[in-house]
Design a protein around this motif. Structure first.
Motif, short mmCIF file in Angstrom:
data_model
loop_
_atom_site.label_atom_id
_atom_site.label_comp_id
_atom_site.label_asym_id
_atom_site.label_seq_id
_atom_site.Cartn_x
_atom_site.Cartn_y
_atom_site.Cartn_z
N ILE A 1 14.59 70.49 25.35
CA ILE A 1 15.00 69.31 24.58
C ILE A 1 13.86 68.84 23.70
CG2 ILE A 1 15.70 66.89 24.78
CD1 ILE A 1 17.38 67.66 27.12
N VAL A 2 12.62 68.97 24.18
CA VAL A 2 11.47 68.63 23.34
C VAL A 2 11.45 69.50 22.09
CG1 VAL A 2 8.96 68.68 23.21
CG2 VAL A 2 10.08 67.78 25.24
N LYS A 3 11.72 70.80 22.27
CA LYS A 3 11.63 71.70 21.12
C LYS A 3 12.81 71.54 20.18
CE LYS A 3 11.02 75.82 22.82
NZ LYS A 3 10.67 77.23 22.95
N GLN A 4 13.98 71.25 20.72
CA GLN A 4 15.21 71.25 19.90
C GLN A 4 16.02 69.99 20.23
OE1 GLN A 4 16.57 72.82 17.11
NE2 GLN A 4 16.64 74.80 18.16
N PRO A 5 15.55 68.84 19.77
CA PRO A 5 16.18 67.58 20.21
C PRO A 5 17.62 67.45 19.73
CG PRO A 5 14.10 67.20 19.07
CD PRO A 5 14.46 68.61 18.83
N LYS A 6 17.99 68.21 18.66
CA LYS A 6 19.35 68.06 18.16
C LYS A 6 20.37 68.60 19.14
CE LYS A 6 18.51 68.06 13.28
NZ LYS A 6 18.29 68.97 12.16
N ALA A 7 19.97 69.63 19.90
CA ALA A 7 20.93 70.29 20.79
C ALA A 7 20.87 69.73 22.20
CB ALA A 7 20.64 71.79 20.82
N ASN A 8 20.45 68.47 22.31
CA ASN A 8 20.15 67.99 23.67
C ASN A 8 21.37 67.98 24.58
OD1 ASN A 8 21.40 65.84 22.48
ND2 ASN A 8 20.11 64.31 23.46
N GLU A 9 22.56 67.70 24.02
CA GLU A 9 23.74 67.67 24.88
C GLU A 9 24.03 69.03 25.47
OE1 GLU A 9 27.30 66.11 23.35
OE2 GLU A 9 26.42 64.13 22.93
N GLN A 10 23.94 70.06 24.60
CA GLN A 10 24.24 71.41 25.06
C GLN A 10 23.23 71.86 26.12
OE1 GLN A 10 24.67 73.71 21.61
NE2 GLN A 10 26.38 74.88 22.45
N ILE A 11 21.95 71.57 25.87
CA ILE A 11 20.92 71.97 26.83
C ILE A 11 21.14 71.25 28.16
CG2 ILE A 11 18.46 72.00 27.29
CD1 ILE A 11 18.03 72.19 24.32
N PHE A 12 21.47 69.97 28.04
CA PHE A 12 21.68 69.18 29.27
C PHE A 12 22.83 69.75 30.08
CE2 PHE A 12 23.28 65.30 31.42
CZ PHE A 12 22.15 65.06 32.17
N ARG A 13 23.92 70.13 29.37
CA ARG A 13 25.08 70.67 30.08
C ARG A 13 24.72 71.99 30.77
NH1 ARG A 13 29.33 71.03 26.03
NH2 ARG A 13 28.83 73.23 25.94
N THR A 14 24.04 72.87 30.02
CA THR A 14 23.62 74.14 30.62
C THR A 14 22.76 73.92 31.85
OG1 THR A 14 23.51 74.97 28.39
CG2 THR A 14 22.60 76.36 30.09
N MET A 15 21.85 72.93 31.74
CA MET A 15 20.94 72.65 32.85
C MET A 15 21.73 72.21 34.08
SD MET A 15 18.02 69.78 32.97
CE MET A 15 19.03 68.52 33.69
N LEU A 16 22.69 71.29 33.87
CA LEU A 16 23.44 70.77 35.03
C LEU A 16 24.25 71.86 35.69
CD1 LEU A 16 24.84 67.25 34.31
CD2 LEU A 16 23.06 67.96 35.85
#
Lengths: 85, 303, 251
Positions: free
Chosen positions: C42-57
């Motif tokens: 998320i630090v590197k690509q703040p625009k995609a934070n929702e997608q990263i968060f979903r993948t993480m969960l």
């Protein structure tokens, strides 16, 4: 057939040994084969035109690293079935 | 915009409704409902759900053993006469003597035959959905064959596709919710037979393309191949690993479904389990078996 | 020999504690590394934070499956069985061994699934456009690596529910043979899933990583992942076979 205590201990040790043998023997080959396959994935992604060559190398390498697992299986089966007390 | 279709959701809902109806029919949670054919008649009956896993495993996995101990068949689904017919074939002293296995293999063969006839009958230029599925399977496997063996050896495709379809149907047939339906691949004899056949084909094609003496030298001549003993062990390990992989995965899934559905005595939960172990694991293992058989051939004939 | 029902209870409670205790080690580590990579992504690509968060969960949920299996087994060992002195040493050994099997058996798969999830988060951060493909691949890889945990679960269930009571008037030697065979079965599958679980996780992680770099080679990467993962699984299956033999084939 009734076993004496010493015979029982010997046979029981063989069976426990069989379990430990297969358990620990599966550890190395599992990690090693996974490493091979992971690197093969990387290789195929980087040069997809050599895909069949890389797959072949991966399978041969895995077969060789699996041989220790097979040895453990053989020893475990021997300990289970071939130990006569 | 057209309404988006959700086939998975629909399938799940159908299963769910059927199972809810079954639960209501059985009425009482400490009784199980069993549906099947007995003496050629369709029958529904209640069974007290007694939790004895050892007994269940004997019933489910070793039907001949059960017959020997109790002198009668366990709750048998299928006609009594057919069972007696199969028992009259003198094979219960052999290790292969399993009525259930034979019956299931026959059913798989009939399913494959009917599928082939059906697909051939309705072959059209504008393919229906089932035709698309089978064309997809055939063409993608053909692509793998040409990629691995080369374009001139594309005649291996029928063997590969047959292997895939046979194992696939074998793995999927256990998900049909009739008690007594089991995957033939759950019995070690079937994967072992397929594995031995695959390795025999590997060596036959190696002899065909490289010559008999040239191929046998790899396994007997210490000058040419100093590690020849290891290679012989490797050939045996090919058979062991390829067949035990299929067998272990399917058997593990079957035991998990059996245990979990005995722990929770109503029927809603095993749908997801069947979806995972039957569909997902079954498809993946069929694919892996096929690809390994193909790649072994590729390794041998390439040098 | 006098046999008290407390011996069985001691074994079962010890097994329950060891099961969830050992199993929780790498479940925590695995989920932690996924969360770490997710935060860094998320630090590197703040625009995609929702997608990263979903993948993480989703990745964390899948990585905790083996830990949840361990929890189930330990709950069943505490509450799900009736203790009876007629069970004898057979039952005591089997309960202890069930706990050990599932506890040790969830180490490898959770570590592997954790690595796969972490690589997937990194990869989604690199190429958010192909997030769905990467997430599907991650889930399939994690399911493959949890297969060995499922083998451990099978053996734990069999040890808990299908072991017979100790027959009356049996000699000490015979008793020792049977009981240690049960413990051997648990150790075999428990230690045996450790390597394959980790290895398959490494394969899945590498595949996710490469999908993020070269998304056009999707089919080839996924095919190699399937083949490699299935071959690495074979030693876990040998362990399963040995454990079956130790439970059922010892007379």
């Amino acid at each position: 057939m009734e076993l004496t205590l010493a015979q029982g201990i010997a046979k029981a040790a063989a069976l426990l040994g069989a379990g430990l043998c297969m358990g620990m023997g599966a550890l190395g080959p599992g990690v090693g084969e996974g490493f091979v396959a992971g690197k093969a994935c990387e290789g195929i992604a980087r040069s997809p035109e050599n895909a069949s060559l890389i797959t072949r190398t991966m399978l041969v390498g895995q077969a060789v690293s699996e041989s220790t697992g097979i040895y453990s299986l053989v020893i475990a089966l021997l300990l289970i079935f071939a130990v006569k007390i | 915009m057209a309404k988006k279709k959700k086939p998975m959701l629909r399938i799940f809902l159908i299963f769910f409704v059927i199972e809810v109806i079954l639960v209501f029919l059985s009425g009482n949670f400490n009784r199980e409902l069993e549906i099947g054919f007995e003496n050629g008649k369709f029958k529904i009956r209640h069974v007290e759900s007694v939790f004895n896993l050892q007994e269940k495993i004997t019933e489910e996995f070793q039907i001949d053993e059960y017959y020997k101990h109790h002198g009668e068949t366990p709750k048998l689904w299928g006609s009594e006469k057919l069972y007696e017919f199969f028992r009259s074939i003198p094979m219960d002293s052999t290790p292969v003597g399993s009525f259930q296995l034979l019956r299931m293999l026959l059913i798989v063969d009939i399913v494959l035959l009917l599928l082939a006839l059906f697909i051939r009958k309705f072959l059209t230029r504008r393919p229906s959905k089932s035709q698309i599925l089978f064309e997809l399977i055939y063409t993608s496997l053909e692509e793998f064959v040409t990629e691995t063996l080369g374009r001139d050896k594309v005649y291996y495709t029928p063997y590969i596709v047959t292997l895939f379809l046979f194992i696939w149907v074998c793995n999927l047939i256990g998900t049909i919710p009739i008690p007594g339906f089991m995957e033939p691949t759950r019995n070690l004899n079937v994967p072992l037979g397929l594995g031995v056949l695959a390795v025999v084909i590997v060596h036959a094609s190696a002899i065909k393309f490289k010559g008999a003496w040239h191929h046998i030298q790899n396994y007997v001549n210490p000058k040419k191949n100093p590690l020849f003993l290891l290679d012989i062990v490797g050939e045996v390990s090919k058979v062991v690993s390829i067949s035990f992989r299929l067998f272990g995965n399917i058997l593990g899934g079957a035991i998990i479904i059996l245990v979990v559905s005995s722990l929770v005595s109503f029927v809603v939960f095993p749908v997801g389990l069947n979806l995972f172990f039957g569909m997902f694991v079954g498809t993946i293992q069929a694919f892996v078996f096929t690809m390994l058989a193909l790649t072994y051939i590729g390794v041998e004939i390439s040098e | 020999m006098i046999f008290n029902v407390e011996y069985i209870q001691i074994a079962a409670f010890l097994g329950a504690g060891l099961c969830v205790g050992i199993g929780a080690i790498t479940t925590g580590i695995g989920s932690g590394i996924i969360a770490g990579e997710g935060a860094y992504g998320i630090v590197k690509q703040p625009k995609a934070n929702e997608q990263i968060f979903r993948t993480m969960l989703i990745g964390q949920a899948a990585a905790q499956t083996a830990g949840i299996f361990a929890l189930v087994i330990s709950m069943l060992l505490i509450y799900g069985i009736t203790f009876d002195a007629a069970g004898g040493w057979y039952k005591a050994a089997a309960y202890l061994s069930a706990g050990l099997a599932m506890g040790l058996g969830s180490i490898g798969p959770s570590l592997g699934a954790g690595y796969a999830g972490a690589q997937a988060c990194k990869s989604v951060a690199r190429m958010p456009k192909h997030g769905n493909t990467i997430m599907t691949n991650m889930l399939i890889g994690q399911a493959l690596s949890q297969t060995s945990a499922i083998f451990a679960l099978v053996i734990a269930f069999l040890l808990m529910f299908s072991v017979p009571n100790q027959p009356e008037g049996i000699g000490v030697g015979k008793m020792l043979v049977k009981s240690l065979a049960f413990i051997g079965a648990g150790l075999s599958i428990g230690l045996g899933t450790l390597g394959p679980g980790t290895g398959i996780g490494f394969v899945a992680g590498k595949a996710c990583d490469m999908l993020g770099r070269f998304p056009n080679e999707k089919s080839k990467i996924m095919r190699t992942m399937f083949l490699g993962a299935a071959v690495s699984e074979s030693t876990a299956i040998y362990s399963l076979v040995v454990a079956f033999l130790l439970i059922f084939a010892i007379k």
